[in-house]
Scaffold this active site. Structure first.
Site, PDB file in Angstrom:
ATOM      1  N   PHE A 122      12.136 -17.714   4.189  1.00 36.95           N
ATOM      2  CA  PHE A 122      11.298 -17.096   3.148  1.00 36.95           C
ATOM      3  C   PHE A 122      10.909 -15.708   3.624  1.00 36.95           C
ATOM      4  CE2 PHE A 122       6.918 -16.452   1.510  1.00 36.95           C
ATOM      5  CZ  PHE A 122       7.006 -16.835   0.187  1.00 36.95           C
ATOM      6  N   LEU A 124       8.956 -12.534   2.709  1.00 36.93           N
ATOM      7  CA  LEU A 124       7.972 -11.811   1.905  1.00 36.93           C
ATOM      8  C   LEU A 124       7.373 -10.663   2.723  1.00 36.93           C
ATOM      9  CD1 LEU A 124       6.061 -11.616  -0.616  1.00 36.93           C
ATOM     10  CD2 LEU A 124       4.590 -13.299   0.516  1.00 36.93           C
ATOM     11  N   GLU A 126       6.378  -7.660   5.210  1.00 38.52           N
ATOM     12  CA  GLU A 126       6.992  -6.432   5.732  1.00 38.52           C
ATOM     13  C   GLU A 126       6.051  -5.830   6.770  1.00 38.52           C
ATOM     14  OE1 GLU A 126       8.054  -3.862   2.501  1.00 38.52           O
ATOM     15  OE2 GLU A 126       9.252  -5.431   1.509  1.00 38.52           O
ATOM     16  N   ALA A 129       3.206  -4.630   4.904  1.00 32.39           N
ATOM     17  CA  ALA A 129       2.706  -5.509   3.837  1.00 32.39           C
ATOM     18  C   ALA A 129       2.628  -6.935   4.383  1.00 32.39           C
ATOM     19  CB  ALA A 129       3.623  -5.449   2.615  1.00 32.39           C
ATOM     20  N   GLY A 130       1.485  -7.237   5.008  1.00 29.42           N
ATOM     21  CA  GLY A 130       1.265  -8.574   5.566  1.00 29.42           C
ATOM     22  C   GLY A 130       0.290  -9.322   4.670  1.00 29.42           C
ATOM     23  N   ILE A 156       9.863 -12.920  10.038  1.00 24.44           N
ATOM     24  CA  ILE A 156      10.470 -13.947   9.187  1.00 24.44           C
ATOM     25  C   ILE A 156      10.929 -15.135  10.044  1.00 24.44           C
ATOM     26  CG2 ILE A 156      12.222 -14.447   7.429  1.00 24.44           C
ATOM     27  CD1 ILE A 156      10.002 -12.276   6.696  1.00 24.44           C
ATOM     28  N   ARG A 268      -7.931 -39.114  36.000  1.00 22.98           N
ATOM     29  CA  ARG A 268      -8.400 -38.165  37.014  1.00 22.98           C
ATOM     30  C   ARG A 268      -9.768 -38.605  37.559  1.00 22.98           C
ATOM     31  NH1 ARG A 268      -7.255 -33.879  40.470  1.00 22.98           N
ATOM     32  NH2 ARG A 268      -8.880 -32.303  40.381  1.00 22.98           N
ATOM     33  N   GLY A 341      -7.921 -26.669  36.207  1.00 22.71           N
ATOM     34  CA  GLY A 341      -6.796 -25.854  36.690  1.00 22.71           C
ATOM     35  C   GLY A 341      -5.457 -26.407  36.241  1.00 22.71           C
ATOM     36  N   GLU A 364       1.360 -17.599   7.294  1.00 22.63           N
ATOM     37  CA  GLU A 364       1.133 -18.081   5.914  1.00 22.63           C
ATOM     38  C   GLU A 364      -0.280 -17.736   5.450  1.00 22.63           C
ATOM     39  OE1 GLU A 364       2.930 -21.530   4.427  1.00 22.63           O
ATOM     40  OE2 GLU A 364       4.597 -21.431   5.841  1.00 22.63           O
TER      41      GLU A 364
HETATM   42  N1  COS Z   1      -0.975 -18.985  -8.225  1.00 28.83           N
HETATM   43  C1  COS Z   1      -0.468 -18.352  -9.289  1.00 28.83           C
HETATM   44  N2  COS Z   1      -0.676 -17.049  -9.535  1.00 28.83           N
HETATM   45  C2  COS Z   1      -1.435 -16.373  -8.661  1.00 28.83           C
HETATM   46  C3  COS Z   1      -2.013 -16.975  -7.536  1.00 28.83           C
HETATM   47  C4  COS Z   1      -1.747 -18.340  -7.335  1.00 28.83           C
HETATM   48  N3  COS Z   1      -2.238 -18.978  -6.273  1.00 28.83           N
HETATM   49  N4  COS Z   1      -2.720 -16.069  -6.873  1.00 28.83           N
HETATM   50  C5  COS Z   1      -2.587 -14.925  -7.529  1.00 28.83           C
HETATM   51  N5  COS Z   1      -1.803 -15.096  -8.621  1.00 28.83           N
HETATM   52  C6  COS Z   1      -1.366 -14.084  -9.587  1.00 28.83           C
HETATM   53  C7  COS Z   1      -2.275 -14.066 -10.742  1.00 28.83           C
HETATM   54  O1  COS Z   1      -1.507 -13.773 -11.876  1.00 28.83           O
HETATM   55  C8  COS Z   1      -3.220 -12.926 -10.463  1.00 28.83           C
HETATM   56  O2  COS Z   1      -3.593 -12.393 -11.657  1.00 28.83           O
HETATM   57  P1  COS Z   1      -5.060 -12.708 -12.253  1.00 28.83           P
HETATM   58  O3  COS Z   1      -5.929 -11.716 -11.567  1.00 28.83           O
HETATM   59  O4  COS Z   1      -4.845 -12.455 -13.690  1.00 28.83           O
HETATM   60  O5  COS Z   1      -5.411 -14.103 -11.917  1.00 28.83           O
HETATM   61  C9  COS Z   1      -2.340 -11.964  -9.687  1.00 28.83           C
HETATM   62  O6  COS Z   1      -1.420 -12.803  -9.004  1.00 28.83           O
HETATM   63  C10 COS Z   1      -3.069 -11.124  -8.695  1.00 28.83           C
HETATM   64  O7  COS Z   1      -3.836 -11.907  -7.852  1.00 28.83           O
HETATM   65  P2  COS Z   1      -4.890 -11.281  -6.839  1.00 28.83           P
HETATM   66  O8  COS Z   1      -5.673 -10.198  -7.525  1.00 28.83           O
HETATM   67  O9  COS Z   1      -5.653 -12.376  -6.214  1.00 28.83           O
HETATM   68  O10 COS Z   1      -3.920 -10.576  -5.772  1.00 28.83           O
HETATM   69  P3  COS Z   1      -4.228  -9.746  -4.456  1.00 28.83           P
HETATM   70  O11 COS Z   1      -3.272  -8.632  -4.364  1.00 28.83           O
HETATM   71  O12 COS Z   1      -5.697  -9.432  -4.357  1.00 28.83           O
HETATM   72  O13 COS Z   1      -3.817 -10.749  -3.293  1.00 28.83           O
HETATM   73  C11 COS Z   1      -4.052 -12.583  -1.774  1.00 28.83           C
HETATM   74  C12 COS Z   1      -4.306 -12.028  -3.181  1.00 28.83           C
HETATM   75  C13 COS Z   1      -4.788 -11.769  -0.724  1.00 28.83           C
HETATM   76  C14 COS Z   1      -4.588 -13.993  -1.816  1.00 28.83           C
HETATM   77  C15 COS Z   1      -2.534 -12.593  -1.513  1.00 28.83           C
HETATM   78  O14 COS Z   1      -2.043 -11.280  -1.364  1.00 28.83           O
HETATM   79  C16 COS Z   1      -2.175 -13.359  -0.261  1.00 28.83           C
HETATM   80  O15 COS Z   1      -2.082 -14.581  -0.298  1.00 28.83           O
HETATM   81  N6  COS Z   1      -1.960 -12.652   0.849  1.00 28.83           N
HETATM   82  C17 COS Z   1      -1.511 -13.280   2.064  1.00 28.83           C
HETATM   83  C18 COS Z   1      -0.024 -13.313   2.063  1.00 28.83           C
HETATM   84  C19 COS Z   1       0.483 -14.296   3.029  1.00 28.83           C
HETATM   85  O16 COS Z   1       0.038 -15.432   3.114  1.00 28.83           O
HETATM   86  N7  COS Z   1       1.462 -13.859   3.794  1.00 28.83           N
HETATM   87  C20 COS Z   1       2.134 -14.721   4.687  1.00 28.83           C
HETATM   88  C21 COS Z   1       3.575 -14.578   4.380  1.00 28.83           C
HETATM   89  S1  COS Z   1       4.430 -16.037   4.436  1.00 28.83           S
HETATM   90  S2  COS Z   1       4.485 -16.488   6.314  1.00 28.83           S
END
Ligand code: COS
Length: 383
Positions: A122, A124, A126, A129-130, A156, A268, A341, A364
């Protein structure tokens, strides 16, 4: 709602526990030391249909029930967190296809993944962009009946060994922030795709974490999941269902550390008695046990809520990862303390478990992101 596992769930848990004790635990220290991905254990999980757990029955899977997947991840991680992650990442990669894939796409990609013949990852995150996943900059430009992907992904899991890769890329820079991304399935290897490097990590050392580059990678339009612009929502819905897998990994690590510490405290002797009989050590073990069980119960409850389609699935998902990740860090740190230790050297597995636990507070979504998700669920949208 049932507050006990079903007989079937208990049988699954116990079968994976036996396999983990007999065949995974003896390999764990060497996997950590060598930093090599355990292909033998990947085959073991495939042979025993454990990698089939996340997939629908019609495509060779075992149904994809979230609690069952988490029970298996927990038991594997109790012995070796790297091995637990093999199943967790297979689920993470499969989820976008389960959530947004057409019947044809699922039939095309699921069977070799369910059999464990192929792995999926998966992509996502970058470099820039974390936590702010919507800020991804990798692009996918439409070109006839294909897209051309350019950019890079970082951190990743399994990125260097996967046969299939779900990539999130910007299809429309001008779209509103959360409508810019689309999701694609890449069939690897493919021209223009490269593994730029592997990270040297504190823990989970047998699990490859890759930086990936995309230089004009062509992917057929038929490999897009959902519509253009659906990518961010697909990613968020995926994480709602995959974070419990990380919570399960954390609970498993905590349980493993508790068991080692308990055994040590029984054997122990200092000052002429078992160290466990000193109140300070007994109390530490009691707290470790209670905290691990509390995290486990929250995880199991979260799984059933998410499976039932709860409206606040994001909250349950974030809560169980938050609590389990912090518990794993605390319990493994205390396990090192109980062993003194001996806890700090690799003669015992608790130092490895402590290093492995740390990642569950990071990936995640960091613990800070989990709190943000929970707080937003509590507070609703600002006016
Ligand atoms: N399910 C469905 N849709 C969702 C959702 C969910 N859980 N969360 C958000 N959305 C959609 C909605 O459509 C939302 O629109 P509304 O405001 O109308 O509800 C839109 O996305 C935007 O959501 P939000 O404003 O919450 O987005 P943000 O950019 O503020 O980000 C977080 C939200 C911080 C929660 C998100 O960016 C995140 O989870 N970041 C961490 C990423 C991550 O876990 N990375 C690890 C990579 S995998 S190892």
């Amino acid at each position: 709602m049932a507050y006990r596992l079903t007989e079937e769930q208990e049988m699954l848990r116990d079968a994976v526990r036996v396999l983990a004790d007999e065949q995974v635990a003896p390999r764990a220290a060497e996997i950590d030391r060598s930093g090599e991905f355990p292909q033998d254990l990947r085959r073991l999980l495939a042979t025993h249909d454990i990698l089939a757990l996340p997939f629908p029955e019609e495509h060779g899977g075992l149904g994809g029930e979230l609690l069952g997947i988490c029970l298996a991840i927990e038991q594997l991680s109790r012995a070796c967190a790297t091995t637990g992650l093999i199943l967790a990442v297979q689920e993470l990669g499969a989820l976008p296809i389960a959530i947004a894939g057409t019947a044809e796409q699922q039939a095309r990609w699921f069977p070799p993944l369910a059999s464990g013949e192929q792995l999926i990852a998966f992509a996502l995150t970058e470099a820039e962009a974390g936590s702010d996943a919507a800020a991804a900059r990798t692009t996918a430009r439409r070109d006839g009946d294909a897209y051309v992907i350019d950019g890079a992904k970082r951190f990743i899991s399994h990125g260097s060994i996967a046969d299939r890769l779900v990539v999130f890329a910007v299809t429309d820079r001008e779209a509103p922030r959360h409508r810019r991304l689309s999701a694609f399935v890449l069939e690897l290897p493919t021209a223009g795709f490269a593994v730029a490097r592997l990270e040297h990590k504190m823990g989970l050392r047998g699990s490859p974490t890759a930086e990936l580059t995309f230089d004009g990678v062509r992917v057929p339009a038929g490999n897009r999941l959902g519509a253009e612009g659906d990518g961010f929502e697909i990613a968020m819905r995926t994480l709602d269902r995959s974070r419990p897998g990380i919570a399960a990994q954390a609970v498993g690590i905590a349980q493993g550390a508790l068991e080692v510490a308990t055994q040590y405290a029984r054997e122990r002797k200092q000052f002429g008695q078992r160290i466990g009989d000193f109140q300070q050590i007994g109390a530490m073990l009691a707290d470790m046990d209670a905290q691990t069980e509390a995290a486990r119960q929250l995880l199991y409850r979260a799984c059933t809520e998410i499976e039932a389609g709860a409206a606040d699935a994001s909250r349950w998902s974030a809560m169980c990862k938050l609590v389990a990740g912090d518990t794993a860090m605390r319990v493994t740190t205390d396990a090192v303390q109980v062993l003194g230790g001996y806890g700090y050297i690799d003669e015992f597995p608790v130092e490895r478990m402590m290093r492995d636990a740390k990642i569950t507070q990071l990936y995640e979504g960091t613990q800070q992101i989990q709190r943000l998700v929970i707080a937003r669920a509590l507070l609703g949208k600002g006016g």
